[in-house]
Design an enzyme around this catalytic site. Structure first.
Site, PDB file in Angstrom:
ATOM      1  N   ILE A 121       0.985  -1.005  -0.048  1.00  0.00           N
ATOM      2  CA  ILE A 121       0.163  -0.124  -0.567  1.00  0.00           C
ATOM      3  C   ILE A 121       0.936   1.340  -0.284  1.00  0.00           C
ATOM      4  CG2 ILE A 121      -1.914  -0.871   0.807  1.00  0.00           C
ATOM      5  CD1 ILE A 121      -0.407  -0.409   3.869  1.00  0.00           C
ATOM      6  N   SER A 170      -8.646  -4.805   4.300  1.00  0.00           N
ATOM      7  CA  SER A 170      -8.620  -4.450   5.851  1.00  0.00           C
ATOM      8  C   SER A 170     -10.245  -3.844   6.532  1.00  0.00           C
ATOM      9  CB  SER A 170      -7.958  -2.771   6.007  1.00  0.00           C
ATOM     10  OG  SER A 170      -8.213  -1.897   6.622  1.00  0.00           O
ATOM     11  N   TYR A 183      -7.768   5.564   1.548  1.00  0.00           N
ATOM     12  CA  TYR A 183      -7.440   4.630   1.735  1.00  0.00           C
ATOM     13  C   TYR A 183      -8.693   3.385   2.135  1.00  0.00           C
ATOM     14  CZ  TYR A 183      -6.132   0.000   4.660  1.00  0.00           C
ATOM     15  OH  TYR A 183      -5.243  -1.350   5.531  1.00  0.00           O
ATOM     16  N   SER A 184      -9.451   3.921   2.821  1.00  0.00           N
ATOM     17  CA  SER A 184     -11.195   2.985   2.943  1.00  0.00           C
ATOM     18  C   SER A 184     -11.057   3.124   1.794  1.00  0.00           C
ATOM     19  CB  SER A 184     -11.975   4.136   3.701  1.00  0.00           C
ATOM     20  OG  SER A 184     -12.625   2.706   4.179  1.00  0.00           O
ATOM     21  N   SER A 186     -10.149   2.634  -1.114  1.00  0.00           N
ATOM     22  CA  SER A 186      -9.495   1.680  -2.321  1.00  0.00           C
ATOM     23  C   SER A 186      -9.539   0.542  -1.723  1.00  0.00           C
ATOM     24  CB  SER A 186      -8.056   2.176  -2.192  1.00  0.00           C
ATOM     25  OG  SER A 186      -7.362   1.833  -0.987  1.00  0.00           O
ATOM     26  N   THR A 220       2.500  -4.086  12.798  1.00  0.00           N
ATOM     27  CA  THR A 220       3.540  -3.871  12.237  1.00  0.00           C
ATOM     28  C   THR A 220       4.573  -2.322  12.659  1.00  0.00           C
ATOM     29  OG1 THR A 220       2.686  -2.519  10.332  1.00  0.00           O
ATOM     30  CG2 THR A 220       2.234  -4.945  10.141  1.00  0.00           C
TER      31      THR A 220
HETATM   32  N1  LIG Z   1      -0.243  -3.117  10.356  1.00  0.00           N
HETATM   33  C1  LIG Z   1      -2.181  -3.074  10.005  1.00  0.00           C
HETATM   34  O1  LIG Z   1      -2.974  -2.497  11.373  1.00  0.00           O
HETATM   35  C2  LIG Z   1      -3.069  -3.255   9.015  1.00  0.00           C
HETATM   36  C3  LIG Z   1      -3.971  -3.575   9.265  1.00  0.00           C
HETATM   37  C4  LIG Z   1      -4.788  -3.722   8.400  1.00  0.00           C
HETATM   38  C5  LIG Z   1      -4.999  -4.135   6.821  1.00  0.00           C
HETATM   39  N2  LIG Z   1      -2.811  -3.641   6.868  1.00  0.00           N
HETATM   40  C6  LIG Z   1      -2.720  -3.857   4.769  1.00  0.00           C
HETATM   41  O2  LIG Z   1      -1.889  -5.437   5.254  1.00  0.00           O
HETATM   42  C7  LIG Z   1      -0.950  -4.858   4.506  1.00  0.00           C
HETATM   43  C8  LIG Z   1       0.366  -4.668   5.168  1.00  0.00           C
HETATM   44  O3  LIG Z   1       0.357  -3.585   5.876  1.00  0.00           O
HETATM   45  P1  LIG Z   1       1.729  -3.046   6.889  1.00  0.00           P
HETATM   46  O4  LIG Z   1       1.410  -3.046   7.734  1.00  0.00           O
HETATM   47  O5  LIG Z   1       2.411  -4.951   6.924  1.00  0.00           O
HETATM   48  O6  LIG Z   1       2.693  -1.995   5.272  1.00  0.00           O
HETATM   49  P2  LIG Z   1       3.793  -1.776   5.179  1.00  0.00           P
HETATM   50  O7  LIG Z   1       4.921  -2.608   6.577  1.00  0.00           O
HETATM   51  O8  LIG Z   1       4.168  -0.629   6.186  1.00  0.00           O
HETATM   52  O9  LIG Z   1       4.917  -2.086   4.129  1.00  0.00           O
HETATM   53  C9  LIG Z   1       3.755  -1.740   3.262  1.00  0.00           C
HETATM   54  C10 LIG Z   1       5.001  -2.235   2.380  1.00  0.00           C
HETATM   55  O10 LIG Z   1       4.708  -1.671   0.673  1.00  0.00           O
HETATM   56  C11 LIG Z   1       5.720  -1.356   0.509  1.00  0.00           C
HETATM   57  N3  LIG Z   1       5.532   0.252  -0.452  1.00  0.00           N
HETATM   58  C12 LIG Z   1       4.783   0.885  -0.645  1.00  0.00           C
HETATM   59  N4  LIG Z   1       4.713   1.881  -1.122  1.00  0.00           N
HETATM   60  C13 LIG Z   1       5.360   1.456  -1.985  1.00  0.00           C
HETATM   61  C14 LIG Z   1       5.169   1.903  -3.560  1.00  0.00           C
HETATM   62  N5  LIG Z   1       4.723   2.864  -4.305  1.00  0.00           N
HETATM   63  N6  LIG Z   1       4.806   0.658  -4.794  1.00  0.00           N
HETATM   64  C15 LIG Z   1       5.435  -0.596  -4.234  1.00  0.00           C
HETATM   65  N7  LIG Z   1       5.674  -0.945  -2.772  1.00  0.00           N
HETATM   66  C16 LIG Z   1       5.318  -0.025  -1.957  1.00  0.00           C
HETATM   67  C17 LIG Z   1       6.690  -0.864   0.914  1.00  0.00           C
HETATM   68  O11 LIG Z   1       8.008  -1.089   0.444  1.00  0.00           O
HETATM   69  P3  LIG Z   1       8.900   0.158   0.110  1.00  0.00           P
HETATM   70  O12 LIG Z   1       8.373   1.138   1.751  1.00  0.00           O
HETATM   71  O13 LIG Z   1      10.287  -0.129  -0.002  1.00  0.00           O
HETATM   72  O14 LIG Z   1       8.782   0.803  -1.382  1.00  0.00           O
HETATM   73  C18 LIG Z   1       6.420  -1.922   2.535  1.00  0.00           C
HETATM   74  O15 LIG Z   1       7.092  -3.415   1.674  1.00  0.00           O
HETATM   75  C19 LIG Z   1      -1.948  -3.734   3.506  1.00  0.00           C
HETATM   76  O16 LIG Z   1      -2.478  -3.787   2.385  1.00  0.00           O
HETATM   77  C20 LIG Z   1      -2.526  -3.143   4.756  1.00  0.00           C
HETATM   78  O17 LIG Z   1      -3.296  -2.403   4.022  1.00  0.00           O
HETATM   79  C21 LIG Z   1      -2.262  -3.904   7.431  1.00  0.00           C
END
Ligand SMILES: NC(=O)c1ccc[n+]([C@@H]2O[C@H](COP(=O)([O-])OP(=O)(O)OC[C@H]3O[C@@H](n4cnc5c(N)ncnc54)[C@H](OP(=O)(O)O)[C@@H]3O)[C@@H](O)[C@H]2O)c1
Ligand SMILES: *[C@@H]1O[C@H](CO)[C@@H](O)[C@H](O)[C@H]1NC(C)=O
Ligand SMILES: *[C@@H]1O[C@H](CO)[C@@H](O)[C@H](O)[C@H]1NC(C)=O
Ligand SMILES: *[C@@H]1O[C@H](CO)[C@@H](O)[C@H](O)[C@H]1NC(C)=O
Length: 292
Positions: A121, A170, A183-184, A186, A220
């Protein structure tokens, strides 16, 4: 009453059967052994944990994100954990040409594809919507449109392998949530698109499963930094979350719920929506549509 008998009761039965059946099916890590898997957004957070689990299970993995250095570390660790093979291709999912070419390259590296895990994301912050149209567009492009592009590019390979698409979404993709409107939006779009495509696959006998993962708050670094002092909610562990995502994909479940209260799947399973989808499907003249 006739209506009740004809549709509602059988449907309720199916609905309950579905829940119990899908809960009882058994996952075995060997299911992923030798499988060829792409994980996006895998440089940190949940995506990185998914890659590590897959590596332990003996899968082939290709990971992507923007930062080359962290991807290199992820790949090195995957090999240590026992991945059948591990590669990275760095780039931004703002660029749809990159997204398309990435899948082709990953497929070539692994000689096919069994599972496409879509997880990246663009960054978001918890704020009232401040008319930032640019951020809305970017969220739709990175969080939604690139997922469509990636799955279109992957579908020919997934058809050959009877593979799976796993879409990480999510709670904010199922219920309205203030402070994260773009975000919501998308995440809702992912549900609309991929749930419709799942029905099309069913209608046209395409054996590629689509799993939508509905996650609550996960611990995370990105999420913890963003919610600290703003949201009072229990955060669930990213390692277990990652495993549940892989399980759901391997078991070809329609939806996975993780990091929510135990009532969430029941409340958001949404029998009203299921019933209406079923009734609308019955109105389609499938034979005519298929022959056009
Ligand atoms: N954590 C939560 O509480 C939570 C809750 C509900 C849903 N989710 C979902 O779980 C998934 C992962 O979340 P997370 O918390 O693990 O996120 P995260 O730790 O911030 O990781 C996001 C990843 O996306 C990559 N990214 C960011 N911008 C990008 C771009 N423009 N092009 C390609 N890659 C890109 C980042 O790497 P780079 O910056 O190196 O590109 C990173 O590997 C998401 O879909 C999120 O919506 C998370
Ligand atoms: C995302 O990150 C960029 C670069 O760090 C920053 O300029 C932008 O304001 C951030 N956007 C949001 C919505 O947090
Ligand atoms: C895919 O499933 C079909 C049956 O739907 C089967 O005939 C075929 O062998 C399977 N292919 C692979 C690669 O598993
Ligand atoms: C679809 O593919 C899966 C995984 O290979 C297989 O278990 C299942 O039997 C296939 N279903 C149909 C209807 O071919």
């Amino acid at each position: 009453m006739a209506f009740m008998k004809k549709y509602l009761l059988p449907l309720l039965g199916l609905f309950l059967a579905y829940y119990y059946y899908s809960a009882n099916e058994e996952f075995r890590p060997e299911m992923l052994q030798g499988k060829k898997v792409i994980v996006t957004g895998a440089s940190k957070g949940i995506g990185k944990e998914i890659a590590f689990h897959l590596a332990k299970m003996g899968a082939h993995v290709v990971v992507t994100a923007r930062s080359k250095e962290t991807l290199q570390e992820v790949v090195a660790h995957c090999l240590k954990l026992g991945a059948a093979s591990a590669h990275y291709i760095a780039g931004t999912m703002e660029d749809m040409t990159f997204a398309e070419q990435f899948v082709a390259k990953a497929g070539k590296l692994m000689g096919g594809l069994d599972m496409l895990i879509l997880n990246h994301i663009t960054n978001a912050s918890l704020t009232f919507f401040n008319n930032d149209i640019h951020h809305v567009r970017k969220s739709m492009e990175v969080n939604f449109l690139s997922y469509v592009v990636l799955s279109v590019a992957a579908l020919p390979m997934l058809k050959q392998s009877n593979g799976s698409i796993v879409v990480v979404s999510s709670l904010a993709g199922k219920i309205a949530h203030p402070m994260i409107a773009p975000y919501s939006a998308s995440k809702f779009a992912l549900d609309g698109f991929f749930s419709a495509i799942r029905k099309e696959h069913w209608l046209t006998n395409v054996n590629v499963s689509i799993t939508l993962c509905v996650l609550g708050l996960i611990d995370t670094d990105t999420a913890m930094k963003e919610v600290s002092g703003k949201i009072n909610m229990k955060a669930f562990p990213k390692e277990e979350c990652a495993l549940e995502i892989i399980k759901g994909g391997a078991l070809r479940q329609d939806e996975v719920y993780y990091g929510n209260s135990q009532w969430t799947p029941l409340l958001l399973g949404n029998p009203g929506r299921r019933l209406m989808e079923f009734l609308h499907l019955r109105r389609l003249d499938i034979n005519r549509l298929l022959n056009n």
